[in-house]
Design a protein around this motif. Structure first.
Motif, mmCIF file in Angstrom:
data_model
loop_
_atom_site.group_PDB
_atom_site.id
_atom_site.type_symbol
_atom_site.label_atom_id
_atom_site.label_comp_id
_atom_site.label_asym_id
_atom_site.label_seq_id
_atom_site.Cartn_x
_atom_site.Cartn_y
_atom_site.Cartn_z
ATOM 1 N N GLU A 94 0.837 -1.329 -0.011
ATOM 2 C CA GLU A 94 -0.156 -0.159 -0.128
ATOM 3 C C GLU A 94 1.087 1.329 -0.052
ATOM 4 N N SER A 95 2.083 1.106 0.680
ATOM 5 C CA SER A 95 2.713 2.367 0.814
ATOM 6 C C SER A 95 3.613 2.537 -0.706
ATOM 7 N N GLN A 109 2.410 1.925 -3.352
ATOM 8 C CA GLN A 109 1.458 2.287 -4.737
ATOM 9 C C GLN A 109 1.402 4.079 -4.194
ATOM 10 N N VAL A 110 1.490 4.408 -2.632
ATOM 11 C CA VAL A 110 1.085 5.786 -2.590
ATOM 12 C C VAL A 110 2.551 6.469 -2.977
ATOM 13 N N ARG A 111 3.737 6.030 -2.905
ATOM 14 C CA ARG A 111 4.860 6.736 -3.075
ATOM 15 C C ARG A 111 4.828 6.692 -4.674
ATOM 16 N N THR A 142 2.341 6.613 -6.712
ATOM 17 C CA THR A 142 1.378 7.660 -7.234
ATOM 18 C C THR A 142 1.501 9.108 -6.979
ATOM 19 N N ARG A 143 2.244 9.320 -6.095
ATOM 20 C CA ARG A 143 2.786 10.734 -5.650
ATOM 21 C C ARG A 143 3.810 11.107 -6.786
ATOM 22 N N ALA A 179 -0.977 12.185 -1.466
ATOM 23 C CA ALA A 179 -1.326 10.899 -2.040
ATOM 24 C C ALA A 179 -1.895 10.042 -1.296
ATOM 25 N N GLU A 180 -1.559 10.124 0.201
ATOM 26 C CA GLU A 180 -2.288 9.059 1.030
ATOM 27 C C GLU A 180 -3.926 9.275 1.087
ATOM 28 N N TYR A 227 -5.319 8.076 -2.004
ATOM 29 C CA TYR A 227 -5.343 6.608 -2.171
ATOM 30 C C TYR A 227 -6.404 5.913 -1.113
ATOM 31 N N GLU A 228 -6.999 6.568 -0.165
ATOM 32 C CA GLU A 228 -7.565 6.118 0.829
ATOM 33 C C GLU A 228 -9.083 6.343 0.458
ATOM 34 N N ASN A 239 -3.532 6.488 -9.578
ATOM 35 C CA ASN A 239 -3.849 5.216 -8.938
ATOM 36 C C ASN A 239 -5.027 4.417 -9.876
#
Length: 289
Positions: free
Chosen positions: A49-50, A52-54, A56-57, A73-74, A77-78, A98
């Motif tokens: 999950e982390s 993907q956040v990194r 996509t940022r 980004a978080e 993502y949420e 995302n």
């Protein structure tokens, strides 16, 4: 340069010292699998999950040129589709990133080139028709090479993943650096999902590294280009694989215990410093801090 020039250099890439060094680090991670401990499994999910956040940022930064933060980004993502006080263009870029990421993930399961093509479209049609056609050809050629590799040939699989990535980046040749960087984003998705299909762990890449790798890829594998590409890729690969391994092995109970011990040590040190000026009284009973 042909659409398979980099693929043809796999045998040479496999023998490079930087490949050997990266694989040594990679095996420390891959040797953990399959995971059985429920804490490690949960840790791996959180790592993914982390990751993907990194990613996509980074993509949103490339797509907008704006300062996209990790909280931005978080938040998206949420599930957020707007962020108070933040430009909607930034949020939309994160949403698109995302969507593209989620679409590409299935490529590691079925190898369907259309997933990468669709991901490129979701990022804003960053590929033209010629690039799409060349990408399909490349994906098919790389898959054929991968199917011929032995399951335990990690150096060969790593080299093929790197070569396919370089070849995909080479398709984004152009004079406009901003446009070329956007066109390189689907190549990053392809690289990680093809690596996953090959059994090689994913690699997080900063945009500056993507730019550097793209320049080398466009120049081609000859005249030291292949070694340069592998050298540049090796450092972020090793860094990410060490992080992935540390994240998987993280023990919350042990971390809590260590934090408590560190707090106690700091408290003792602060107390000792506070009374350091007080002279010792020979007749006074010793008190353990």
């Amino acid at each position: 340069m042909s659409n398979t020039a980099w693929i043809s250099s796999v045998a040479a890439l496999k023998q490079l010292p930087a490949t050997t060094a990266a694989i040594e680090v990679g095996k420390e991670l891959t040797d953990l699998w399959p995971l059985h401990d429920h804490v490690q499994i949960d840790n791996d999910v959180k790592y993914a999950e982390s990751f993907q956040v990194r990613v996509t940022r980074q993509f949103a930064i490339a797509l907008t040129g704006e300062d996209v933060t990790m909280p931005d980004a978080e938040y998206v993502y949420e599930g957020a589709d707007e962020i108070p006080g933040r430009p909607q263009t930034l949020v939309d870029a994160l949403l698109n990133a995302n969507d593209a990421y989620d679409t590409s993930v299935d490529f590691s399961e079925d190898g369907d080139a259309e997933r990468i093509v669709e991901s490129a479209s979701q990022l804003g049609d960053v590929w033209d028709d010629d690039t799409v056609a060349a990408a399909r050809e490349l994906i098919a050629a790389a898959a054929a090479e991968g199917s011929a590799l032995a399951a335990d040939d990690l150096p060969g699989r790593y080299a093929l993943g790197a070569a396919a990535f370089a070849q995909m980046l080479a398709l984004t040749a152009g004079d406009d650096e901003e446009t070329a960087l956007k066109a390189a984003l689907p190549a990053v998705l392809y690289f990680n999902e093809f690596d996953e299909w090959l059994g090689v762990p994913r690699v997080f890449l900063e945009l500056d590294t993507v730019k550097q790798l793209r320049e080398i890829a466009v120049a081609g594998p000859d005249d030291g280009g292949a070694a340069k590409f592998i050298d540049v890729l090796a450092e972020p690969a090793a860094t990410e694989w060490r992080k992935h391994r540390e994240d998987v092995l993280w023990d919350p109970a042990e971390a809590k215990k260590k934090a408590r011990e560190e707090d106690e040590a700091k408290s003792k040190a602060a107390l000792a410093a506070k009374f350091a000026h007080v002279k010792d009284d020979p007749g006074k009973e010793t008190v353990e801090l």
